[in-house]
Design an enzyme around this catalytic site. Structure first.
Site: not given
Ligand code: CAO
Length: 437
Positions: A409-410
Protein backbone atom coordinates in the site's frame (compact mmCIF):
# COMPACT_ATOMS: atom_id res chain seq x y z
CA UNK A 1 -29.05 -42.45 31.88
CA UNK A 2 -30.18 -40.41 28.89
CA UNK A 3 -29.36 -36.80 28.27
CA UNK A 4 -30.96 -34.34 25.95
CA UNK A 5 -28.09 -32.43 24.43
CA UNK A 6 -28.59 -29.04 22.87
CA UNK A 7 -26.23 -28.51 19.95
CA UNK A 8 -25.56 -24.84 19.40
CA UNK A 9 -23.45 -22.76 17.04
CA UNK A 10 -20.03 -22.41 18.70
CA UNK A 11 -17.99 -19.27 19.12
CA UNK A 12 -16.94 -18.49 15.57
CA UNK A 13 -15.27 -15.18 16.28
CA UNK A 14 -17.33 -12.04 15.97
CA UNK A 15 -19.34 -13.16 12.97
CA UNK A 16 -22.85 -11.83 13.25
CA UNK A 17 -24.65 -13.71 10.48
CA UNK A 18 -23.76 -17.19 9.32
CA UNK A 19 -25.67 -18.77 6.46
CA UNK A 20 -27.05 -22.26 6.86
CA UNK A 21 -26.14 -23.91 3.56
CA UNK A 22 -27.24 -27.45 4.28
CA UNK A 23 -28.87 -29.46 7.05
CA UNK A 24 -27.83 -33.09 6.94
CA UNK A 25 -30.00 -34.65 9.65
CA UNK A 26 -33.67 -34.91 10.53
CA UNK A 27 -35.55 -35.92 13.69
CA UNK A 28 -35.24 -39.64 14.33
CA UNK A 29 -31.80 -39.97 12.67
CA UNK A 30 -29.09 -41.74 14.65
CA UNK A 31 -25.93 -39.64 14.67
CA UNK A 32 -22.38 -40.47 15.64
CA UNK A 33 -20.05 -38.29 17.64
CA UNK A 34 -18.48 -35.64 15.36
CA UNK A 35 -20.90 -36.45 12.53
CA UNK A 36 -21.69 -33.34 10.51
CA UNK A 37 -25.15 -32.02 11.33
CA UNK A 38 -25.16 -28.94 9.15
CA UNK A 39 -22.95 -26.94 6.81
CA UNK A 40 -22.56 -23.26 7.67
CA UNK A 41 -20.99 -20.58 5.55
CA UNK A 42 -19.54 -17.21 6.52
CA UNK A 43 -17.96 -14.71 4.19
CA UNK A 44 -14.61 -16.39 4.86
CA UNK A 45 -15.27 -20.09 4.78
CA UNK A 46 -17.77 -22.85 4.91
CA UNK A 47 -17.61 -25.14 7.90
CA UNK A 48 -19.13 -28.38 9.02
CA UNK A 49 -20.96 -28.27 12.31
CA UNK A 50 -20.18 -31.55 14.10
CA UNK A 51 -22.42 -33.27 16.59
CA UNK A 52 -21.00 -33.20 20.08
CA UNK A 53 -23.01 -36.26 21.04
CA UNK A 54 -23.93 -39.63 19.61
CA UNK A 55 -27.57 -40.58 19.79
CA UNK A 56 -30.95 -39.91 18.26
CA UNK A 57 -31.80 -36.50 16.81
CA UNK A 58 -34.91 -35.25 18.60
CA UNK A 59 -35.53 -31.92 16.95
CA UNK A 60 -33.85 -29.81 14.26
CA UNK A 61 -34.28 -26.06 14.59
CA UNK A 62 -32.67 -24.74 11.41
CA UNK A 63 -33.16 -25.09 7.67
CA UNK A 64 -31.06 -24.14 4.62
CA UNK A 65 -31.23 -20.40 4.02
CA UNK A 66 -31.52 -19.51 7.72
CA UNK A 67 -29.07 -17.10 9.31
CA UNK A 68 -27.53 -18.20 12.60
CA UNK A 69 -24.99 -16.82 15.02
CA UNK A 70 -23.06 -17.96 18.08
CA UNK A 71 -25.40 -19.77 20.46
CA UNK A 72 -28.21 -20.46 17.98
CA UNK A 73 -29.82 -23.80 18.79
CA UNK A 74 -29.21 -26.23 15.93
CA UNK A 75 -30.68 -29.48 17.16
CA UNK A 76 -31.31 -31.60 20.21
CA UNK A 77 -29.87 -35.09 20.46
CA UNK A 78 -30.75 -37.65 23.11
CA UNK A 79 -27.61 -39.45 24.10
CA UNK A 80 -26.36 -41.81 26.73
CA UNK A 81 -23.75 -40.45 29.16
CA UNK A 82 -20.87 -42.24 27.45
CA UNK A 83 -21.66 -40.66 24.15
CA UNK A 84 -21.44 -37.00 25.09
CA UNK A 85 -18.37 -35.14 23.93
CA UNK A 86 -17.74 -32.89 26.87
CA UNK A 87 -14.56 -32.54 28.81
CA UNK A 88 -14.37 -33.76 32.38
CA UNK A 89 -14.94 -30.97 34.88
CA UNK A 90 -11.50 -31.54 36.43
CA UNK A 91 -9.81 -30.55 33.13
CA UNK A 92 -10.76 -26.90 32.74
CA UNK A 93 -7.82 -26.01 30.50
CA UNK A 94 -8.84 -28.58 27.90
CA UNK A 95 -12.45 -27.55 28.12
CA UNK A 96 -11.58 -23.97 27.42
CA UNK A 97 -9.50 -24.85 24.40
CA UNK A 98 -12.06 -27.15 22.85
CA UNK A 99 -14.46 -25.23 20.64
CA UNK A 100 -17.08 -27.98 20.78
CA UNK A 101 -20.55 -26.68 20.10
CA UNK A 102 -22.06 -28.14 23.26
CA UNK A 103 -23.48 -25.52 25.59
CA UNK A 104 -25.17 -27.71 28.14
CA UNK A 105 -26.60 -31.13 28.65
CA UNK A 106 -29.99 -31.46 30.29
CA UNK A 107 -30.60 -34.54 32.37
CA UNK A 108 -33.73 -36.21 31.18
CA UNK A 109 -34.05 -38.77 33.95
CA UNK A 110 -33.65 -37.34 37.44
CA UNK A 111 -30.87 -39.56 38.72
CA UNK A 112 -27.91 -38.80 40.96
CA UNK A 113 -25.60 -36.30 39.26
CA UNK A 114 -23.32 -38.19 36.88
CA UNK A 115 -19.62 -37.41 36.67
CA UNK A 116 -20.02 -36.15 33.11
CA UNK A 117 -22.89 -33.78 33.81
CA UNK A 118 -21.26 -30.66 32.47
CA UNK A 119 -21.45 -27.21 33.94
CA UNK A 120 -22.58 -24.84 31.22
CA UNK A 121 -19.66 -22.55 31.96
CA UNK A 122 -17.15 -25.41 31.88
CA UNK A 123 -17.89 -26.34 28.28
CA UNK A 124 -18.34 -22.84 26.91
CA UNK A 125 -15.84 -22.41 24.09
CA UNK A 126 -12.94 -20.09 24.72
CA UNK A 127 -13.72 -16.56 23.60
CA UNK A 128 -11.77 -15.46 20.57
CA UNK A 129 -8.86 -13.29 21.65
CA UNK A 130 -9.41 -9.66 20.89
CA UNK A 131 -6.60 -9.32 18.43
CA UNK A 132 -7.33 -6.73 15.79
CA UNK A 133 -8.59 -8.78 12.88
CA UNK A 134 -6.73 -7.79 9.78
CA UNK A 135 -9.06 -9.41 7.36
CA UNK A 136 -12.44 -8.89 8.93
CA UNK A 137 -14.35 -5.65 9.23
CA UNK A 138 -13.61 -3.83 12.46
CA UNK A 139 -17.18 -2.76 13.12
CA UNK A 140 -20.15 -5.03 12.56
CA UNK A 141 -23.17 -2.84 11.88
CA UNK A 142 -26.56 -3.72 13.30
CA UNK A 143 -29.04 -4.29 10.52
CA UNK A 144 -31.79 -6.77 9.86
CA UNK A 145 -31.28 -9.38 7.10
CA UNK A 146 -33.82 -7.51 4.95
CA UNK A 147 -31.81 -4.28 5.19
CA UNK A 148 -28.56 -6.14 4.49
CA UNK A 149 -30.15 -7.71 1.42
CA UNK A 150 -31.44 -4.32 0.30
CA UNK A 151 -27.91 -2.88 0.67
CA UNK A 152 -26.38 -5.79 -1.24
CA UNK A 153 -28.89 -5.37 -4.05
CA UNK A 154 -27.79 -1.74 -4.40
CA UNK A 155 -24.14 -2.76 -4.25
CA UNK A 156 -23.69 -0.89 -0.96
CA UNK A 157 -21.07 -2.16 1.45
CA UNK A 158 -23.01 -1.92 4.71
CA UNK A 159 -19.75 -1.65 6.67
CA UNK A 160 -19.38 1.82 5.20
CA UNK A 161 -22.60 3.05 6.83
CA UNK A 162 -21.18 4.05 10.16
CA UNK A 163 -24.33 5.40 11.84
CA UNK A 164 -27.84 4.02 11.74
CA UNK A 165 -30.88 6.08 12.70
CA UNK A 166 -32.80 3.13 14.10
CA UNK A 167 -33.00 2.09 17.74
CA UNK A 168 -29.56 1.59 19.30
CA UNK A 169 -27.92 2.73 16.06
CA UNK A 170 -29.56 0.04 13.92
CA UNK A 171 -29.19 0.69 10.18
CA UNK A 172 -32.51 1.17 8.41
CA UNK A 173 -33.45 1.08 4.72
CA UNK A 174 -33.54 4.89 4.74
CA UNK A 175 -29.94 4.95 5.98
CA UNK A 176 -28.94 2.82 3.01
CA UNK A 177 -30.86 5.11 0.63
CA UNK A 178 -29.27 8.21 2.18
CA UNK A 179 -25.85 6.64 1.86
CA UNK A 180 -26.43 6.01 -1.84
CA UNK A 181 -27.69 9.60 -2.30
CA UNK A 182 -24.61 10.94 -0.52
CA UNK A 183 -22.22 8.94 -2.67
CA UNK A 184 -24.03 10.02 -5.83
CA UNK A 185 -24.03 13.72 -4.91
CA UNK A 186 -20.59 13.99 -3.34
CA UNK A 187 -18.78 12.31 -6.15
CA UNK A 188 -17.31 8.90 -6.14
CA UNK A 189 -13.59 9.31 -6.30
CA UNK A 190 -13.19 8.02 -2.76
CA UNK A 191 -15.01 4.74 -3.15
CA UNK A 192 -14.48 4.30 -6.87
CA UNK A 193 -18.09 3.30 -7.31
CA UNK A 194 -18.60 5.85 -10.09
CA UNK A 195 -16.86 3.55 -12.54
CA UNK A 196 -19.24 2.71 -15.39
CA UNK A 197 -20.79 -0.71 -14.87
CA UNK A 198 -19.90 -3.57 -17.21
CA UNK A 199 -22.59 -4.13 -19.83
CA UNK A 200 -24.85 -7.16 -19.38
CA UNK A 201 -24.37 -9.39 -22.39
CA UNK A 202 -26.54 -12.30 -23.46
CA UNK A 203 -23.84 -14.83 -24.37
CA UNK A 204 -26.40 -17.41 -25.47
CA UNK A 205 -26.66 -15.48 -28.73
CA UNK A 206 -23.15 -16.77 -29.58
CA UNK A 207 -23.59 -20.41 -28.55
CA UNK A 208 -24.57 -22.78 -25.78
CA UNK A 209 -23.90 -21.56 -22.24
CA UNK A 210 -24.44 -22.76 -18.68
CA UNK A 211 -24.86 -20.52 -15.66
CA UNK A 212 -23.06 -21.45 -12.47
CA UNK A 213 -23.85 -19.55 -9.28
CA UNK A 214 -20.74 -18.36 -7.44
CA UNK A 215 -20.51 -19.62 -3.88
CA UNK A 216 -20.48 -17.13 -1.03
CA UNK A 217 -16.72 -17.23 -0.51
CA UNK A 218 -16.08 -16.41 -4.18
CA UNK A 219 -18.68 -13.63 -4.21
CA UNK A 220 -17.39 -11.98 -1.06
CA UNK A 221 -13.74 -12.47 -1.99
CA UNK A 222 -14.56 -10.76 -5.28
CA UNK A 223 -16.25 -7.84 -3.53
CA UNK A 224 -13.39 -7.49 -1.08
CA UNK A 225 -10.73 -7.61 -3.81
CA UNK A 226 -12.59 -4.98 -5.85
CA UNK A 227 -12.84 -2.75 -2.78
CA UNK A 228 -9.12 -3.08 -2.09
CA UNK A 229 -8.26 -2.54 -5.75
CA UNK A 230 -10.28 0.69 -5.81
CA UNK A 231 -9.16 2.05 -2.45
CA UNK A 232 -5.45 1.23 -2.21
CA UNK A 233 -2.76 2.71 -4.43
CA UNK A 234 -0.71 -0.48 -4.85
CA UNK A 235 2.76 -1.05 -6.22
CA UNK A 236 4.28 -4.46 -6.90
CA UNK A 237 8.04 -4.87 -6.66
CA UNK A 238 9.79 -7.96 -8.03
CA UNK A 239 12.96 -9.60 -6.76
CA UNK A 240 14.80 -12.91 -6.94
CA UNK A 241 16.42 -14.71 -4.01
CA UNK A 242 19.22 -17.20 -4.39
CA UNK A 243 17.95 -20.22 -2.42
CA UNK A 244 20.57 -22.74 -3.54
CA UNK A 245 21.99 -23.25 -0.03
CA UNK A 246 18.59 -23.04 1.63
CA UNK A 247 17.31 -25.77 -0.67
CA UNK A 248 20.33 -27.98 0.09
CA UNK A 249 19.64 -27.55 3.83
CA UNK A 250 15.93 -28.29 3.33
CA UNK A 251 16.78 -31.47 1.41
CA UNK A 252 19.14 -32.54 4.22
CA UNK A 253 16.40 -32.00 6.81
CA UNK A 254 13.84 -33.89 4.75
CA UNK A 255 16.26 -36.78 4.13
CA UNK A 256 16.54 -37.22 7.91
CA UNK A 257 12.79 -37.58 8.25
CA UNK A 258 10.91 -40.85 8.15
CA UNK A 259 8.33 -41.36 5.43
CA UNK A 260 5.42 -40.53 7.78
CA UNK A 261 6.93 -37.21 8.92
CA UNK A 262 5.68 -33.96 7.48
CA UNK A 263 8.09 -32.73 4.83
CA UNK A 264 9.41 -29.20 5.04
CA UNK A 265 8.58 -27.08 2.01
CA UNK A 266 10.45 -23.94 1.05
CA UNK A 267 7.43 -21.90 2.12
CA UNK A 268 8.33 -22.43 5.78
CA UNK A 269 11.71 -20.73 5.28
CA UNK A 270 9.97 -17.94 3.37
CA UNK A 271 7.63 -17.45 6.35
CA UNK A 272 10.61 -17.26 8.70
CA UNK A 273 12.46 -14.81 6.44
CA UNK A 274 9.35 -12.65 6.15
CA UNK A 275 8.93 -12.52 9.92
CA UNK A 276 12.58 -11.53 10.39
CA UNK A 277 12.10 -8.74 7.83
CA UNK A 278 8.90 -7.60 9.59
CA UNK A 279 10.82 -7.32 12.86
CA UNK A 280 13.38 -5.18 11.05
CA UNK A 281 10.79 -3.01 9.24
CA UNK A 282 7.83 -2.56 11.65
CA UNK A 283 5.93 -0.30 9.24
CA UNK A 284 5.12 -3.46 7.25
CA UNK A 285 3.51 -4.98 10.35
CA UNK A 286 0.92 -2.24 10.54
CA UNK A 287 -2.48 -1.03 9.42
CA UNK A 288 -3.63 2.43 8.49
CA UNK A 289 -6.39 3.76 10.77
CA UNK A 290 -9.79 4.17 9.13
CA UNK A 291 -9.38 7.97 8.95
CA UNK A 292 -5.96 7.55 7.33
CA UNK A 293 -4.36 9.68 10.06
CA UNK A 294 -2.49 7.03 12.07
CA UNK A 295 -0.42 3.93 11.54
CA UNK A 296 -1.33 1.14 13.94
CA UNK A 297 1.82 -0.85 14.61
CA UNK A 298 1.32 -4.46 15.69
CA UNK A 299 3.54 -6.13 18.24
CA UNK A 300 2.46 -9.64 17.30
CA UNK A 301 3.64 -11.59 14.25
CA UNK A 302 0.85 -13.56 12.61
CA UNK A 303 1.18 -14.61 8.99
CA UNK A 304 -1.75 -15.27 6.67
CA UNK A 305 -1.25 -17.98 4.07
CA UNK A 306 -3.44 -17.94 0.96
CA UNK A 307 -4.74 -21.46 0.46
CA UNK A 308 -6.45 -22.63 -2.66
CA UNK A 309 -9.53 -24.74 -1.83
CA UNK A 310 -12.37 -26.22 -3.90
CA UNK A 311 -14.61 -23.44 -2.53
CA UNK A 312 -12.20 -20.65 -3.38
CA UNK A 313 -9.37 -18.77 -1.79
CA UNK A 314 -9.13 -18.68 2.01
CA UNK A 315 -6.42 -17.18 4.20
CA UNK A 316 -5.80 -19.04 7.47
CA UNK A 317 -3.47 -17.29 9.89
CA UNK A 318 -0.42 -18.85 11.54
CA UNK A 319 0.01 -17.17 14.91
CA UNK A 320 3.13 -16.00 16.73
CA UNK A 321 5.35 -17.32 13.98
CA UNK A 322 8.43 -15.70 15.54
CA UNK A 323 8.10 -18.10 18.48
CA UNK A 324 7.84 -21.28 16.40
CA UNK A 325 10.47 -23.48 14.81
CA UNK A 326 10.62 -24.92 11.30
CA UNK A 327 9.16 -28.32 12.24
CA UNK A 328 6.32 -26.86 14.30
CA UNK A 329 5.42 -24.45 11.52
CA UNK A 330 5.52 -27.23 8.91
CA UNK A 331 3.10 -29.31 10.96
CA UNK A 332 0.84 -26.30 11.53
CA UNK A 333 0.82 -25.28 7.87
CA UNK A 334 0.05 -28.81 6.76
CA UNK A 335 -2.79 -29.17 9.29
CA UNK A 336 -4.24 -25.73 8.58
CA UNK A 337 -4.16 -26.05 4.80
CA UNK A 338 -5.77 -29.51 5.01
CA UNK A 339 -8.46 -28.09 7.27
CA UNK A 340 -8.99 -25.22 4.82
CA UNK A 341 -9.40 -27.61 1.91
CA UNK A 342 -11.93 -29.68 3.88
CA UNK A 343 -13.86 -26.49 4.72
CA UNK A 344 -13.30 -26.99 8.42
CA UNK A 345 -11.62 -23.69 9.31
CA UNK A 346 -13.36 -21.55 11.91
CA UNK A 347 -13.57 -17.80 11.16
CA UNK A 348 -11.33 -17.07 14.16
CA UNK A 349 -8.58 -19.08 12.45
CA UNK A 350 -8.65 -16.57 9.59
CA UNK A 351 -8.44 -13.43 11.67
CA UNK A 352 -5.61 -11.37 13.08
CA UNK A 353 -3.10 -11.70 10.23
CA UNK A 354 -0.32 -9.09 9.89
CA UNK A 355 0.78 -9.81 6.33
CA UNK A 356 -0.12 -12.49 3.80
CA UNK A 357 1.90 -14.85 1.61
CA UNK A 358 0.39 -16.05 -1.63
CA UNK A 359 2.53 -18.91 -2.95
CA UNK A 360 1.94 -20.32 -6.39
CA UNK A 361 5.36 -21.96 -6.37
CA UNK A 362 3.92 -25.47 -6.28
CA UNK A 363 2.25 -24.76 -9.62
CA UNK A 364 4.70 -22.57 -11.56
CA UNK A 365 4.90 -18.96 -12.69
CA UNK A 366 7.66 -16.41 -13.00
CA UNK A 367 5.92 -13.40 -11.41
CA UNK A 368 2.50 -12.03 -10.54
CA UNK A 369 0.93 -9.05 -8.82
CA UNK A 370 -0.99 -10.21 -5.73
CA UNK A 371 -3.54 -7.84 -4.20
CA UNK A 372 -2.95 -6.65 -0.63
CA UNK A 373 -5.20 -8.33 1.94
CA UNK A 374 -6.22 -4.97 3.45
CA UNK A 375 -6.18 -3.64 6.11
CA UNK A 376 -2.76 -5.29 5.97
CA UNK A 377 -0.29 -3.11 4.09
CA UNK A 378 1.62 -5.67 2.05
CA UNK A 379 1.45 -9.14 0.57
CA UNK A 380 4.30 -11.38 -0.57
CA UNK A 381 3.80 -13.39 -3.76
CA UNK A 382 5.96 -16.42 -4.54
CA UNK A 383 6.32 -18.31 -7.82
CA UNK A 384 8.40 -21.28 -8.89
CA UNK A 385 12.13 -21.44 -8.14
CA UNK A 386 14.27 -22.20 -11.19
CA UNK A 387 17.91 -23.14 -11.83
CA UNK A 388 19.53 -20.23 -13.64
CA UNK A 389 23.00 -19.31 -14.83
CA UNK A 390 24.16 -16.51 -12.55
CA UNK A 391 27.32 -14.48 -13.23
CA UNK A 392 29.61 -14.56 -10.15
CA UNK A 393 32.12 -12.07 -11.55
CA UNK A 394 34.22 -14.70 -13.30
CA UNK A 395 31.81 -17.21 -14.76
CA UNK A 396 28.21 -18.31 -14.95
CA UNK A 397 27.29 -20.68 -12.13
CA UNK A 398 24.03 -22.62 -11.73
CA UNK A 399 21.96 -21.16 -8.88
CA UNK A 400 18.41 -21.89 -7.72
CA UNK A 401 16.57 -18.57 -7.97
CA UNK A 402 13.24 -17.91 -6.27
CA UNK A 403 11.02 -15.16 -7.76
CA UNK A 404 9.30 -12.96 -5.16
CA UNK A 405 6.68 -10.26 -5.64
CA UNK A 406 5.87 -7.70 -2.97
CA UNK A 407 2.71 -5.64 -3.38
CA UNK A 408 2.38 -2.82 -0.87
CA UNK A 409 0.00 0.00 0.00
CA UNK A 410 1.88 3.04 -1.27
CA UNK A 411 0.10 5.31 1.25
CA UNK A 412 2.06 3.54 3.98
CA UNK A 413 5.15 2.15 2.29
CA UNK A 414 7.56 4.19 0.16
CA UNK A 415 9.22 2.65 -2.87
CA UNK A 416 12.60 2.65 -1.15
CA UNK A 417 11.18 0.93 1.94
CA UNK A 418 9.61 -1.70 -0.30
CA UNK A 419 12.96 -2.33 -2.01
CA UNK A 420 14.81 -2.50 1.35
CA UNK A 421 12.24 -4.88 2.80
CA UNK A 422 12.62 -7.19 -0.19
CA UNK A 423 16.42 -6.92 -0.01
CA UNK A 424 16.19 -8.10 3.62
CA UNK A 425 14.00 -11.08 2.69
CA UNK A 426 16.39 -11.93 -0.14
CA UNK A 427 19.34 -11.76 2.26
CA UNK A 428 17.66 -14.01 4.85
CA UNK A 429 16.74 -16.58 2.20
CA UNK A 430 20.19 -16.37 0.61
CA UNK A 431 21.85 -17.14 3.92
CA UNK A 432 19.39 -18.58 6.42
CA UNK A 433 22.03 -18.49 9.18
CA UNK A 434 21.13 -14.79 9.38
CA UNK A 435 17.75 -15.80 10.81
CA UNK A 436 19.63 -16.69 13.99
CA UNK A 437 21.03 -13.19 14.45
N1 CAO B 1 9.47 -23.32 -6.20
C1 CAO B 1 9.64 -24.61 -6.50
N2 CAO B 1 8.93 -25.61 -5.95
C2 CAO B 1 7.98 -25.25 -5.05
C3 CAO B 1 7.77 -23.92 -4.68
C4 CAO B 1 8.56 -22.93 -5.29
N3 CAO B 1 8.41 -21.64 -5.01
N4 CAO B 1 6.76 -23.89 -3.79
C5 CAO B 1 6.36 -25.15 -3.58
N5 CAO B 1 7.12 -25.96 -4.35
C6 CAO B 1 7.02 -27.42 -4.39
C7 CAO B 1 7.03 -28.01 -3.00
O1 CAO B 1 8.35 -28.17 -2.51
C8 CAO B 1 6.32 -29.29 -3.22
O2 CAO B 1 7.22 -30.19 -3.86
P1 CAO B 1 7.21 -31.76 -3.56
O3 CAO B 1 5.83 -32.22 -3.94
O4 CAO B 1 8.30 -32.29 -4.40
O5 CAO B 1 7.47 -31.90 -2.08
C9 CAO B 1 5.27 -28.94 -4.26
O6 CAO B 1 5.75 -27.76 -4.92
C10 CAO B 1 3.88 -28.64 -3.72
O7 CAO B 1 3.97 -27.68 -2.71
P2 CAO B 1 2.67 -27.19 -1.96
O8 CAO B 1 2.03 -26.09 -2.73
O9 CAO B 1 1.81 -28.32 -1.64
O10 CAO B 1 3.23 -26.68 -0.55
P3 CAO B 1 3.66 -25.25 -0.12
O11 CAO B 1 4.09 -25.38 1.30
O12 CAO B 1 4.64 -24.63 -1.02
O13 CAO B 1 2.31 -24.38 -0.18
C11 CAO B 1 0.02 -23.81 0.17
C12 CAO B 1 1.23 -24.63 0.65
C13 CAO B 1 -1.12 -24.09 1.11
C14 CAO B 1 0.35 -22.32 0.22
C15 CAO B 1 -0.31 -24.16 -1.28
O14 CAO B 1 -0.61 -25.53 -1.38
C16 CAO B 1 -1.45 -23.37 -1.90
O15 CAO B 1 -2.64 -23.57 -1.62
N6 CAO B 1 -1.08 -22.44 -2.81
C17 CAO B 1 -2.08 -21.61 -3.52
C18 CAO B 1 -2.03 -20.20 -3.02
C19 CAO B 1 -3.10 -19.36 -3.70
O16 CAO B 1 -4.18 -19.80 -4.04
N7 CAO B 1 -2.78 -18.10 -3.91
C20 CAO B 1 -3.74 -17.20 -4.45
C21 CAO B 1 -3.22 -16.49 -5.61
S1 CAO B 1 -4.16 -15.07 -5.91
O17 CAO B 1 -3.61 -14.01 -4.83
Amino acid sequence: MAFLIEIKVPDVGNVAEIDVVDVLVKPGDEVKLEQTLAVLETDKASMDLPSSAAGKVQEVFIKPGDKVSEGTLIATVSASTEEVNVAQPQEPAQQAAEPAPVEKAIEKVPEPVAAVTPEPAAVKPEPVPETPASNVPVHAPHATPAVRLFARELGVDIQKITTGTGRKGRILKDDVKNFVKKVMTEGVAQSGSGIPAMPAIDFSQFGEIEEQKLNKIKRLTGQNLSRVWLNLPMVTYHEEADITEMEAFRNTLNAEKSKDDIKITGLIFIIKALVAALEQFPQFNASLSADGEKLILKKYLNIGIAVDTPNGLVVPVLRDVNRKGINELSAELSETSNKARLGKLMPAEMQGGCITISSLGGIGGTAFTPIVNAPEVAILGVTRAKMQPVWDGKEFVPRLMLPLDLTYDHRVIDGVEGARFMAAIKQYLGDIRRLLL
